[in-house]
Design an enzyme around this catalytic site. Structure first.
Site, PDB file in Angstrom:
ATOM      1  N   HIS A  72       0.847  -1.203   0.000  1.00 29.83           N
ATOM      2  CA  HIS A  72       0.000   0.000   0.000  1.00 29.83           C
ATOM      3  C   HIS A  72       0.879   1.249   0.000  1.00 29.83           C
ATOM      4  O   HIS A  72       1.820   1.351   0.786  1.00 29.83           O
ATOM      5  CB  HIS A  72      -0.916   0.017   1.235  1.00 29.83           C
ATOM      6  CG  HIS A  72      -2.075  -0.909   1.138  1.00 29.83           C
ATOM      7  ND1 HIS A  72      -3.208  -0.760   1.897  1.00 29.83           N
ATOM      8  CD2 HIS A  72      -2.288  -1.999   0.354  1.00 29.83           C
ATOM      9  CE1 HIS A  72      -4.086  -1.708   1.578  1.00 29.83           C
ATOM     10  NE2 HIS A  72      -3.532  -2.479   0.640  1.00 29.83           N
ATOM     11  N   TYR A 199      -9.526   5.513   7.114  1.00 32.60           N
ATOM     12  CA  TYR A 199      -9.689   5.963   8.505  1.00 32.60           C
ATOM     13  C   TYR A 199     -10.763   7.049   8.480  1.00 32.60           C
ATOM     14  O   TYR A 199     -10.575   8.109   7.884  1.00 32.60           O
ATOM     15  CB  TYR A 199      -8.383   6.548   9.040  1.00 32.60           C
ATOM     16  CG  TYR A 199      -7.326   5.522   9.366  1.00 32.60           C
ATOM     17  CD1 TYR A 199      -6.573   4.906   8.369  1.00 32.60           C
ATOM     18  CD2 TYR A 199      -7.092   5.152  10.690  1.00 32.60           C
ATOM     19  CE1 TYR A 199      -5.602   3.960   8.676  1.00 32.60           C
ATOM     20  CE2 TYR A 199      -6.111   4.212  11.007  1.00 32.60           C
ATOM     21  CZ  TYR A 199      -5.385   3.628   9.989  1.00 32.60           C
ATOM     22  OH  TYR A 199      -4.419   2.683  10.289  1.00 32.60           O
ATOM     23  N   PRO A 292      -4.338   0.839  18.773  1.00 35.61           N
ATOM     24  CA  PRO A 292      -3.999   0.343  17.430  1.00 35.61           C
ATOM     25  C   PRO A 292      -4.232   1.342  16.297  1.00 35.61           C
ATOM     26  O   PRO A 292      -3.922   1.049  15.153  1.00 35.61           O
ATOM     27  CB  PRO A 292      -4.890  -0.884  17.275  1.00 35.61           C
ATOM     28  CG  PRO A 292      -5.989  -0.690  18.245  1.00 35.61           C
ATOM     29  CD  PRO A 292      -5.447   0.132  19.367  1.00 35.61           C
ATOM     30  N   LYS A 296       0.948   0.535  15.193  1.00 36.39           N
ATOM     31  CA  LYS A 296       2.326   0.544  15.689  1.00 36.39           C
ATOM     32  C   LYS A 296       2.698  -0.639  16.580  1.00 36.39           C
ATOM     33  O   LYS A 296       3.886  -0.910  16.758  1.00 36.39           O
ATOM     34  CB  LYS A 296       2.570   1.839  16.496  1.00 36.39           C
ATOM     35  CG  LYS A 296       2.587   3.068  15.641  1.00 36.39           C
ATOM     36  CD  LYS A 296       3.739   3.043  14.660  1.00 36.39           C
ATOM     37  CE  LYS A 296       3.457   3.905  13.444  1.00 36.39           C
ATOM     38  NZ  LYS A 296       4.118   3.409  12.252  1.00 36.39           N
ATOM     39  N   TYR A 382       3.406   7.139  10.080  1.00 33.76           N
ATOM     40  CA  TYR A 382       2.628   5.919   9.809  1.00 33.76           C
ATOM     41  C   TYR A 382       3.488   4.889   9.078  1.00 33.76           C
ATOM     42  O   TYR A 382       3.511   3.704   9.451  1.00 33.76           O
ATOM     43  CB  TYR A 382       1.400   6.255   8.962  1.00 33.76           C
ATOM     44  CG  TYR A 382       0.376   5.139   8.890  1.00 33.76           C
ATOM     45  CD1 TYR A 382       0.584   4.020   8.097  1.00 33.76           C
ATOM     46  CD2 TYR A 382      -0.805   5.207   9.621  1.00 33.76           C
ATOM     47  CE1 TYR A 382      -0.344   2.989   8.042  1.00 33.76           C
ATOM     48  CE2 TYR A 382      -1.746   4.190   9.563  1.00 33.76           C
ATOM     49  CZ  TYR A 382      -1.496   3.080   8.764  1.00 33.76           C
ATOM     50  OH  TYR A 382      -2.420   2.059   8.714  1.00 33.76           O
TER      51      TYR A 382
HETATM   52  P1  FAS Z   1       2.432 -10.715  22.445  1.00 34.86           P
HETATM   53  O1  FAS Z   1       1.377 -10.399  23.458  1.00 34.86           O
HETATM   54  O2  FAS Z   1       2.036 -10.893  21.018  1.00 34.86           O
HETATM   55  O3  FAS Z   1       3.209 -12.058  22.864  1.00 34.86           O
HETATM   56  C1  FAS Z   1       3.514 -12.308  24.217  1.00 34.86           C
HETATM   57  C2  FAS Z   1       3.516 -13.819  24.391  1.00 34.86           C
HETATM   58  O4  FAS Z   1       3.920 -14.116  25.745  1.00 34.86           O
HETATM   59  C3  FAS Z   1       2.122 -14.414  24.212  1.00 34.86           C
HETATM   60  O5  FAS Z   1       2.172 -15.480  23.282  1.00 34.86           O
HETATM   61  C4  FAS Z   1       1.742 -14.887  25.610  1.00 34.86           C
HETATM   62  O6  FAS Z   1       0.953 -16.068  25.580  1.00 34.86           O
HETATM   63  C5  FAS Z   1       3.095 -15.149  26.226  1.00 34.86           C
HETATM   64  N1  FAS Z   1       3.089 -15.096  27.700  1.00 34.86           N
HETATM   65  C6  FAS Z   1       2.394 -14.265  28.506  1.00 34.86           C
HETATM   66  N2  FAS Z   1       2.646 -14.553  29.796  1.00 34.86           N
HETATM   67  C7  FAS Z   1       3.542 -15.586  29.806  1.00 34.86           C
HETATM   68  C8  FAS Z   1       4.183 -16.328  30.830  1.00 34.86           C
HETATM   69  N3  FAS Z   1       3.942 -16.075  32.107  1.00 34.86           N
HETATM   70  N4  FAS Z   1       5.033 -17.323  30.461  1.00 34.86           N
HETATM   71  C9  FAS Z   1       5.281 -17.597  29.157  1.00 34.86           C
HETATM   72  N5  FAS Z   1       4.678 -16.919  28.120  1.00 34.86           N
HETATM   73  C10 FAS Z   1       3.835 -15.936  28.462  1.00 34.86           C
HETATM   74  N6  FAS Z   1      -1.272  -4.023  17.023  1.00 34.86           N
HETATM   75  C11 FAS Z   1      -1.440  -3.393  15.844  1.00 34.86           C
HETATM   76  O7  FAS Z   1      -0.474  -2.810  15.333  1.00 34.86           O
HETATM   77  N7  FAS Z   1      -2.659  -3.406  15.205  1.00 34.86           N
HETATM   78  C12 FAS Z   1      -3.737  -4.076  15.714  1.00 34.86           C
HETATM   79  O8  FAS Z   1      -4.819  -4.060  15.134  1.00 34.86           O
HETATM   80  C13 FAS Z   1      -3.605  -4.760  16.929  1.00 34.86           C
HETATM   81  N8  FAS Z   1      -4.651  -5.457  17.463  1.00 34.86           N
HETATM   82  C14 FAS Z   1      -4.486  -6.092  18.653  1.00 34.86           C
HETATM   83  C15 FAS Z   1      -5.544  -6.826  19.229  1.00 34.86           C
HETATM   84  C16 FAS Z   1      -5.390  -7.452  20.468  1.00 34.86           C
HETATM   85  C17 FAS Z   1      -6.549  -8.216  21.074  1.00 34.86           C
HETATM   86  C18 FAS Z   1      -4.159  -7.355  21.161  1.00 34.86           C
HETATM   87  C19 FAS Z   1      -3.977  -7.987  22.538  1.00 34.86           C
HETATM   88  C20 FAS Z   1      -3.101  -6.655  20.600  1.00 34.86           C
HETATM   89  C21 FAS Z   1      -3.258  -6.021  19.331  1.00 34.86           C
HETATM   90  N9  FAS Z   1      -2.207  -5.328  18.744  1.00 34.86           N
HETATM   91  C22 FAS Z   1      -2.342  -4.697  17.571  1.00 34.86           C
HETATM   92  C23 FAS Z   1      -0.919  -5.266  19.381  1.00 34.86           C
HETATM   93  C24 FAS Z   1      -0.190  -6.550  19.119  1.00 34.86           C
HETATM   94  O9  FAS Z   1      -0.060  -6.731  17.735  1.00 34.86           O
HETATM   95  C25 FAS Z   1       1.124  -6.481  19.861  1.00 34.86           C
HETATM   96  O10 FAS Z   1       1.734  -5.224  19.679  1.00 34.86           O
HETATM   97  C26 FAS Z   1       2.078  -7.576  19.467  1.00 34.86           C
HETATM   98  O11 FAS Z   1       1.431  -8.810  19.599  1.00 34.86           O
HETATM   99  C27 FAS Z   1       3.300  -7.453  20.367  1.00 34.86           C
HETATM  100  O12 FAS Z   1       4.041  -8.625  20.283  1.00 34.86           O
HETATM  101  P2  FAS Z   1       4.742  -9.224  21.593  1.00 34.86           P
HETATM  102  O13 FAS Z   1       5.462  -8.141  22.282  1.00 34.86           O
HETATM  103  O14 FAS Z   1       5.440 -10.446  21.136  1.00 34.86           O
HETATM  104  O15 FAS Z   1       3.529  -9.575  22.583  1.00 34.86           O
HETATM  105  C1  PHB Z   2      -5.668  -4.126  10.958  1.00 33.64           C
HETATM  106  O1  PHB Z   2      -5.707  -4.405   9.740  1.00 33.64           O
HETATM  107  O2  PHB Z   2      -5.931  -4.953  11.854  1.00 33.64           O
HETATM  108  C2  PHB Z   2      -5.317  -2.725  11.371  1.00 33.64           C
HETATM  109  C3  PHB Z   2      -4.895  -1.821  10.417  1.00 33.64           C
HETATM  110  C4  PHB Z   2      -4.559  -0.526  10.800  1.00 33.64           C
HETATM  111  C5  PHB Z   2      -4.680  -0.161  12.128  1.00 33.64           C
HETATM  112  C6  PHB Z   2      -5.106  -1.084  13.093  1.00 33.64           C
HETATM  113  C7  PHB Z   2      -5.433  -2.368  12.710  1.00 33.64           C
HETATM  114  O3  PHB Z   2      -4.377   1.107  12.510  1.00 33.64           O
END
Ligand code: FAS
Ligand code: PHB
Length: 389
Positions: A72, A199, A292, A296, A382
């Site tokens: 994109h 957006y 989100p 980022k 962005y």
């Molecule tokens: P993660 O949370 O991905 O990974 C951490 C890992 O540690 C998990 O697998 C967990 O099970 C494990 N863990 C936890 N406690 C533990 C323990 N005691 N022992 C061992 N393992 C353990 N970001 C965006 O940019 N756009 C989005 O749309 C977006 N949507 C999201 C929706 C949700 C519901 C959530 C929760 C996050 C979202 N995010 C989004 C943010 C997300 O993408 C995070 O930034 C990304 O997963 C970060 O990666 P990690 O730091 O690896 O953390």
């Molecule tokens: C997504 O595709 O999940 C998405 C894209 C842009 C955002 C947040 C989530 O800012």
């Protein structure tokens, strides 16, 4: 058990760190509380910044991005009656890729398996010990129920916002902002109604049209905190998305389709400093959370790990501590830049019901969409500043 780096968490931060460390000759063991299938299937982020794609490609992980991802040039900013395209390549010389976090996770899991990386899934009772000594260790219960001890030189806390690592940093300074709204996210088996993300500001609330592929759409609605996904019918979801995204405006149509997933995500900003305590280093959501709106979260986790892997390779292979000593300060510059940008996008686009706020938001949107200076500011942030910013 003994290794050089004990990594807690097999999300993107943990698995990418193990991959980059291995490429630098440093061994690690990964501990994960969930199953491999669960971690691979979690629906989360969708956008990879320019720098993230470059890093994943350099690490030999970018193969599917170019073939299955969607390149994109920019996004659309919209408000009732107007839709403006911001071309990041024209404005800032950088672009983004639509490539779901689930796909990044699958690529990482496959790469670590091919490398015979030791990952212990479904562990419990993970505890960090002696993190300020030169012999830290982690205890845990493995999937068979046996108590294990993992001795190491370094512990990497990549365990997200609910793991133990962030709590193992005494006297940490914690910054938090909770937003008065959440995102209602849906996945739908329908071709996206737009070529690039929309957006949209609307008096009813924010809406975002994203996607996962040519046949799967990802869309979000601003909803009150505590909204129950089951309380919205599919028709109500599509009707509200059509209203907020401007269905019928200048002939544009939103195509509805079967909804395959619904979830409500509360929104907050969280930053913890420092990201190091003795031989414990934090990376990704363990140290920071962003709303989100700026896409980022995943990209920040990748950027932290890019810095941390270099620091630990220098420390453990070359016996040079300078990058490790700078890691927290270096990582926090980008963390705060992304925290600010995510806050700025969120407060610009989400309605509060206050008419004064609404006029400020519309004025800001018009300026950002029509001024090259304003549009360039959004584009730079962005599409992402270079890692090491
Ligand atoms: P993660 O949370 O991905 O990974 C951490 C890992 O540690 C998990 O697998 C967990 O099970 C494990 N863990 C936890 N406690 C533990 C323990 N005691 N022992 C061992 N393992 C353990 N970001 C965006 O940019 N756009 C989005 O749309 C977006 N949507 C999201 C929706 C949700 C519901 C959530 C929760 C996050 C979202 N995010 C989004 C943010 C997300 O993408 C995070 O930034 C990304 O997963 C970060 O990666 P990690 O730091 O690896 O953390
Ligand atoms: C997504 O595709 O999940 C998405 C894209 C842009 C955002 C947040 C989530 O800012």
């Amino acid at each position: 058990m003994r290794t050089q780096v004990a990594i807690i968490g097999a999300g993107p931060a943990g698995l990418l760190l193990s991959h980059l460390l291995a490429q630098g000759g440093v061994e690690s063991v990964v501990l994960e509380t969930r199953s491999e299938e669960y971690v691979a299937a979690r629906i989360r982020a969708g956008i990879l910044e320019h720098s993230s794609v470059e890093l994943l490609e350099a690490a030999g992980l970018g193969g599917r991005i170019r073939t299955e991802g969607d390149h994109h040039r920019g996004i659309y900013l919209q408000w009732p009656g107007e839709r403006h395209h911001l071309d990041f390549v024209d404005l800032a010389g950088r672009s983004v890729w639509v490539y779901g976090q689930t796909e990044v996770q699958k690529d990482l899991i496959a790469a670590r398996k091919a490398d015979d990386q030791e990952v212990h899934y479904e562990v419990s009772d993970v505890s960090l010990h002696d993190v300020t000594s030169d012999r830290p260790f982690v205890t845990f219960t493995d999937s068979s129920g046996a108590t294990q001890r993992l001795d190491c030189a370094v512990i990497a806390g990549c365990d997200g916002s609910f793991g133990p690592s962030r709590h193992a940093v005494p006297a940490a300074q914690k910054f938090e902002k909770v937003y008065p709204y959440s995102w209602f996210g849906i996945l739908a088996d329908v071709a996206p109604s737009t070529d690039e993300l929309i957006y949209a500001w609307h008096p009813n609330g924010f809406a975002l049209h994203s996607m996962r592929s040519a046949t799967v759409s990802r869309l979000y609605l601003q909803v009150p905190n505590g909204t129950d996904p089951a309380s919205w019918s599919d028709d109500r979801i599509w009707d509200e998305l059509a209203t907020r995204l401007g269905h019928g405006q200048n002939g544009w149509k939103l195509n509805p389709g079967p909804i395959t997933d619904k979830s409500v995500l509360p929104m907050r900003s969280y930053v913890q400093t420092p990201m190091r305590h003795g031989n414990l280093y934090l990376a990704g959501d363990a140290a920071h959370i962003v709303p989100p709106t700026g896409a980022k979260g995943l990209n920040l986790a990748i950027a932290d790990v890019a810095l941390l892997s270099k620091a630990l390779i220098a420390s453990l292979v070359d016996r040079n501590q300078s990058l490790a000593d700078r890691y927290s300060d270096d990582a926090q510059r980008r963390v705060w830049r992304c925290t600010h940008f995510s806050w700025w996008m969120t407060t610009m686009l989400h309605t509060s019901g206050d008419p004064f706020d609404a006029e400020l938001q519309l004025s800001q949107l018009r300026w950002v969409a029509t001024s090259r200076a304003g549009a360039t500011g959004l584009a730079e942030n962005y599409a992402g500043l270079p890692i090491g910013y």
